[in-house]
Design an enzyme around this catalytic site. Structure first.
Site, PDB file in Angstrom:
ATOM      1  N   ARG A  38       0.846  -1.205   0.000  1.00 39.53           N
ATOM      2  CA  ARG A  38       0.000   0.000   0.000  1.00 39.53           C
ATOM      3  C   ARG A  38       0.876   1.248   0.000  1.00 39.53           C
ATOM      4  O   ARG A  38       1.892   1.277   0.686  1.00 39.53           O
ATOM      5  CB  ARG A  38      -0.804   0.078   1.308  1.00 39.53           C
ATOM      6  N   GLY A  43      -1.148  -0.139   7.528  1.00 40.67           N
ATOM      7  CA  GLY A  43      -1.732  -1.477   7.442  1.00 40.67           C
ATOM      8  C   GLY A  43      -3.246  -1.485   7.477  1.00 40.67           C
ATOM      9  O   GLY A  43      -3.916  -0.487   7.188  1.00 40.67           O
ATOM     10  N   GLY A 184     -18.566  -7.435  13.368  1.00 40.94           N
ATOM     11  CA  GLY A 184     -19.994  -7.483  13.027  1.00 40.94           C
ATOM     12  C   GLY A 184     -20.811  -6.572  13.922  1.00 40.94           C
ATOM     13  O   GLY A 184     -21.724  -5.874  13.456  1.00 40.94           O
ATOM     14  N   GLU A 186     -19.698  -3.912  15.742  1.00 39.98           N
ATOM     15  CA  GLU A 186     -19.376  -2.484  15.550  1.00 39.98           C
ATOM     16  C   GLU A 186     -20.018  -1.958  14.257  1.00 39.98           C
ATOM     17  O   GLU A 186     -20.725  -0.938  14.265  1.00 39.98           O
ATOM     18  CB  GLU A 186     -17.856  -2.275  15.489  1.00 39.98           C
ATOM     19  N   MET A 318      -5.948 -11.172  17.309  1.00 40.27           N
ATOM     20  CA  MET A 318      -5.662 -10.296  16.161  1.00 40.27           C
ATOM     21  C   MET A 318      -6.054  -8.870  16.538  1.00 40.27           C
ATOM     22  O   MET A 318      -7.166  -8.415  16.254  1.00 40.27           O
ATOM     23  CB  MET A 318      -6.415 -10.783  14.930  1.00 40.27           C
ATOM     24  N   ALA A 320      -4.508  -4.698  17.097  1.00 38.84           N
ATOM     25  CA  ALA A 320      -3.453  -3.770  16.719  1.00 38.84           C
ATOM     26  C   ALA A 320      -2.435  -3.586  17.845  1.00 38.84           C
ATOM     27  O   ALA A 320      -1.220  -3.574  17.605  1.00 38.84           O
ATOM     28  CB  ALA A 320      -4.073  -2.432  16.340  1.00 38.84           C
ATOM     29  N   HIS A 444     -13.760  12.085  41.811  1.00 40.71           N
ATOM     30  CA  HIS A 444     -15.217  12.050  41.885  1.00 40.71           C
ATOM     31  C   HIS A 444     -15.786  13.286  41.205  1.00 40.71           C
ATOM     32  O   HIS A 444     -15.275  14.383  41.429  1.00 40.71           O
ATOM     33  CB  HIS A 444     -15.676  12.028  43.345  1.00 40.71           C
TER      34      HIS A 444
HETATM   35  C1  LIG Z   1     -12.834  -3.317  10.555  1.00 45.50           C
HETATM   36  C2  LIG Z   1     -11.714  -3.628  11.521  1.00 45.50           C
HETATM   37  C3  LIG Z   1     -11.676  -2.981  12.740  1.00 45.50           C
HETATM   38  C4  LIG Z   1     -10.656  -3.244  13.630  1.00 45.50           C
HETATM   39  N1  LIG Z   1     -10.653  -2.580  14.818  1.00 45.50           N
HETATM   40  C5  LIG Z   1      -9.676  -2.827  15.700  1.00 45.50           C
HETATM   41  C6  LIG Z   1      -9.633  -2.120  16.920  1.00 45.50           C
HETATM   42  O1  LIG Z   1     -10.485  -1.279  17.201  1.00 45.50           O
HETATM   43  N2  LIG Z   1      -8.629  -2.378  17.784  1.00 45.50           N
HETATM   44  C7  LIG Z   1      -7.660  -3.318  17.500  1.00 45.50           C
HETATM   45  O2  LIG Z   1      -6.775  -3.533  18.322  1.00 45.50           O
HETATM   46  N3  LIG Z   1      -7.672  -4.000  16.343  1.00 45.50           N
HETATM   47  C8  LIG Z   1      -8.643  -3.777  15.435  1.00 45.50           C
HETATM   48  N4  LIG Z   1      -8.638  -4.439  14.244  1.00 45.50           N
HETATM   49  C9  LIG Z   1      -7.566  -5.428  13.990  1.00 45.50           C
HETATM   50  C10 LIG Z   1      -6.254  -4.733  13.548  1.00 45.50           C
HETATM   51  O3  LIG Z   1      -6.510  -3.967  12.399  1.00 45.50           O
HETATM   52  C11 LIG Z   1      -5.177  -5.774  13.266  1.00 45.50           C
HETATM   53  O4  LIG Z   1      -5.030  -6.610  14.391  1.00 45.50           O
HETATM   54  C12 LIG Z   1      -3.841  -5.091  12.990  1.00 45.50           C
HETATM   55  O5  LIG Z   1      -3.924  -4.244  11.872  1.00 45.50           O
HETATM   56  C13 LIG Z   1      -2.758  -6.146  12.734  1.00 45.50           C
HETATM   57  O6  LIG Z   1      -1.560  -5.496  12.501  1.00 45.50           O
HETATM   58  P1  LIG Z   1      -0.403  -6.183  11.647  1.00 45.50           P
HETATM   59  O7  LIG Z   1       0.734  -5.217  11.653  1.00 45.50           O
HETATM   60  O8  LIG Z   1      -0.151  -7.556  12.110  1.00 45.50           O
HETATM   61  O9  LIG Z   1      -0.980  -6.330  10.156  1.00 45.50           O
HETATM   62  P2  LIG Z   1      -1.767  -5.350   9.188  1.00 45.50           P
HETATM   63  O10 LIG Z   1      -2.241  -4.138   9.852  1.00 45.50           O
HETATM   64  O11 LIG Z   1      -2.762  -6.205   8.477  1.00 45.50           O
HETATM   65  O12 LIG Z   1      -0.652  -4.886   8.149  1.00 45.50           O
HETATM   66  C14 LIG Z   1      -0.063  -5.770   7.243  1.00 45.50           C
HETATM   67  C15 LIG Z   1       0.464  -4.982   6.050  1.00 45.50           C
HETATM   68  O13 LIG Z   1       1.289  -5.859   5.272  1.00 45.50           O
HETATM   69  C16 LIG Z   1       1.142  -5.523   3.906  1.00 45.50           C
HETATM   70  N5  LIG Z   1       1.568  -6.679   3.110  1.00 45.50           N
HETATM   71  C17 LIG Z   1       1.092  -7.956   3.177  1.00 45.50           C
HETATM   72  N6  LIG Z   1       1.795  -8.763   2.359  1.00 45.50           N
HETATM   73  C18 LIG Z   1       2.730  -7.968   1.751  1.00 45.50           C
HETATM   74  C19 LIG Z   1       3.758  -8.229   0.803  1.00 45.50           C
HETATM   75  N7  LIG Z   1       4.008  -9.443   0.312  1.00 45.50           N
HETATM   76  N8  LIG Z   1       4.532  -7.181   0.389  1.00 45.50           N
HETATM   77  C20 LIG Z   1       4.306  -5.930   0.884  1.00 45.50           C
HETATM   78  N9  LIG Z   1       3.355  -5.644   1.797  1.00 45.50           N
HETATM   79  C21 LIG Z   1       2.589  -6.657   2.215  1.00 45.50           C
HETATM   80  C22 LIG Z   1      -0.343  -5.188   3.777  1.00 45.50           C
HETATM   81  O14 LIG Z   1      -0.551  -4.338   2.664  1.00 45.50           O
HETATM   82  C23 LIG Z   1      -0.627  -4.490   5.106  1.00 45.50           C
HETATM   83  O15 LIG Z   1      -0.548  -3.089   4.977  1.00 45.50           O
HETATM   84  C24 LIG Z   1      -9.634  -4.189  13.305  1.00 45.50           C
HETATM   85  C25 LIG Z   1      -9.657  -4.833  12.069  1.00 45.50           C
HETATM   86  C26 LIG Z   1     -10.673  -4.560  11.179  1.00 45.50           C
HETATM   87  C27 LIG Z   1     -10.683  -5.257   9.850  1.00 45.50           C
END
Ligand SMILES: Cc1cc2nc3c(=O)[nH]c(=O)nc-3n(C[C@H](O)[C@H](O)[C@H](O)COP(=O)(O)OP(=O)(O)OC[C@H]3O[C@@H](n4cnc5c(N)ncnc54)[C@H](O)[C@@H]3O)c2cc1C
Length: 465
Positions: A38, A43, A184, A186, A318, A320, A444
């Site tokens: 991206r 992410g 689902g 949210e 899973m 953030a 309080h």
């Molecule tokens: C709708 C929604 C709401 C959410 N709300 C929350 C929340 O409120 N609180 C919370 O804690 N979590 C939330 N999450 C979960 C959270 O988004 C994930 O747990 C978190 O983003 C995981 O982080 P990560 O760094 O492991 O991976 P990601 O954030 O998925 O990042 C992975 C990145 O790797 C890149 N990538 C993959 N393969 C390749 C490749 N081969 N070459 C180059 N780039 C690549 C992708 O493009 C992506 O940008 C939510 C998720 C969703 C879908």
């Protein structure tokens, strides 16, 4: 810097796991590359997850408040009207500003950010869009992707994942949501407040799996008050496109007969799966487990010693902040320091209204593990601040070790639960007892007094109940 490699560290994926790892490693003096396909770092979380969903939750909550609560608060003659285009544009601005912030932090900390598709070609080698890069260590932080229903592909217009549900161009008259987990609930509540009739279908016999069952029942009642309809113990066996409508075939668990539910849009939120497509793990001898996760040792090392993995792509919740903690800990380790993730105290939050937050164990888990525990509870109905702000739904539950009073879990249903859980998380991280929380002075009137009262209840009695 390593003599033979271009970078000390190459991080694949600029999500919360990858970008945090890259930033911290650079702050510790390593020469770092972070690559993402991206153009906008951050992410899933920043682009199509945590941040856009919270922006839409916020907007839809304000609309709902204006529609249903202002008159009781003494504010008359407000006739709010939805402007979906403006709401979506604001969400995009919030996302845009947040991802720009990551780009700024990369530049400030000398992290090289490259946009492209990364592929592993050796223990120290990557190819980015065909161009070779070498690094002493490589971190895989490629995250996760939504799971589709077998035989039903996402078109992101009518059969949507969370990504499509964050960007619908019009309010669907009927929205069917498959899965009563965090996403689902949210996004279902967002579209309900914007005007959809929302039915949430869940295979299990309760919503919010993994959260406290007792507070979960109150949670369901609160969401039903909002107008969400639930079909529990029900599986969706088919989704068929019938002209402009979608026909979902529903089957009650354990029963033969089926029924049809019509919808205009269906959100499939049945979970996410680790994402490793296109990485060519085989080239470096890394296998995935039965659900596609990359196995790692306690130091995040994969079976290839120079390659590490963190975040959604490995085991664990899973989330953030879990990915961020792993990114931080790994960066410290790679820089020769100590890095540690407090896995026993990772909070989880569902950002609905009321919010539902937890940290540590549930009662069900403690029972299963045969742990003797005590419970302290306090309802927000008995909190002066909750009454003042018209947020009396829910309450706090504190679970402690019956012998030592050490806190084993805290569960909060109510307004700002996602903020209130931080105190409990801190307490658990420092292995505090319920008495430690009860002895601390809480301002309080605040909602946080309910946590103090529930903590008191775990070893003595709440005062204001
Ligand atoms: C709708 C929604 C709401 C959410 N709300 C929350 C929340 O409120 N609180 C919370 O804690 N979590 C939330 N999450 C979960 C959270 O988004 C994930 O747990 C978190 O983003 C995981 O982080 P990560 O760094 O492991 O991976 P990601 O954030 O998925 O990042 C992975 C990145 O790797 C890149 N990538 C993959 N393969 C390749 C490749 N081969 N070459 C180059 N780039 C690549 C992708 O493009 C992506 O940008 C939510 C998720 C969703 C879908």
């Amino acid at each position: 810097m390593s003599e033979t490699h271009e970078f000390d560290l190459a991080v694949i994926g600029a999500g919360p796991g990858g970008y945090v790892c890259a930033l911290k490693a650079a702050q510790r003096g390593l020469k770092v590359l972070c690559v993402d396909r991206r153009e906008t770092p951050g992410g899933t979380c920043l682009n199509v997850g945590c941040i856009p969903s919270k922006a839409l939750l916020h907007s839809s909550e304000r609309l709902h408040e204006a529609e249903t609560e202002f008159a009781a608060l003494g504010i008359d003659n407000v006739t709010p009207k939805l402007n979906l285009g403006q709401m979506m544009a604001r969400k995009e601005r919030v996302v845009g500003d947040t991802v720009k912030g990551i780009g700024y932090l990369f530049r400030k900390n000398n992290v090289t950010f490259r946009v492209g598709e990364a592929k592993l070609t050796g223990p120290h080698d990557l190819s980015i869009n065909g161009e070779k890069v070498t690094a002493r260590s490589i971190v895989i932080a490629t995250g996760s992707a939504p799971v589709a229903l077998p035989g039903v592909d996402f078109d992101e217009k009518r059969v949507v994942s969370s990504t499509g549900a964050l960007s619908l161009e019009a309010v669907p008259k009927r929205l069917a949501v498959i899965g009563a987990g965090v996403i689902g609930l949210e996004l279902g509540s967002v579209w309900k407040r914007l005007g959809s009739e929302v039915t949430i279908i869940e295979y299990g016999d309760h919503i919010a799996p993994g959260f406290d069952r007792g507070l979960g029942r109150q949670f369901q009642r609160s969401l039903e008050k909002l107008g969400l309809k639930f079909r529990l113990s029900t599986r969706v066996t088919k989704v068929e496109i019938e002209g402009s409508a979608l026909d979902l075939t529903l089957q009650k668990v354990g029963q033969e007969e089926t029924e049809t539910l019509e919808a205009d849009v269906v959100l499939v939120s049945i979970g996410r799966k680790p994402y490793t497509q296109g990485l060519d793990l085989g080239a470096v001898g890394i296998d995935t487990d039965e659900v596609g996760r990359i196995p790692v040792d306690p130091h995040f090392r994969t079976s290839c010693p120079s390659i590490y993995a963190i975040g959604d792509v490995i085991a664990g919740p899973m989330l953030a902040h879990k990915a961020e903690e792993e990114g931080l800990a790994l960066a410290e380790q790679l820089a020769g320091h100590v890095g540690h993730v407090p896995y026993d105290a990772i909070p989880s939050v569902i950002y609905t209204q009321p919010e539902f937050a937890m940290v540590g164990k549930t009662e069900e888990q403690l029972k299963q593990e045969g742990v003797a525990y005590k419970t302290g509870s306090f309802p927000f109905m008995a909190s002066a601040r909750a009454r003042a702000i018209a947020a009396t739904d829910g309450g706090v539950k504190v679970l402690t070790d019956a012998k030592t009073d050490r806190i084993l879990g805290v569960h909060i249903l109510g307004a700002c639960a996602g903020e209130l859980i931080a105190e409990a998380t801190l307490a658990m991280t420092f292995k505090a007892s319920a008495e430690d929380i009860a002895l601390a002075c809480h301002a309080h009137p605040t909602l946080s007094e309910a946590l103090k009262e529930a903590a008191l209840g775990a070893f003595d009695k709440p005062l204001h109940l």
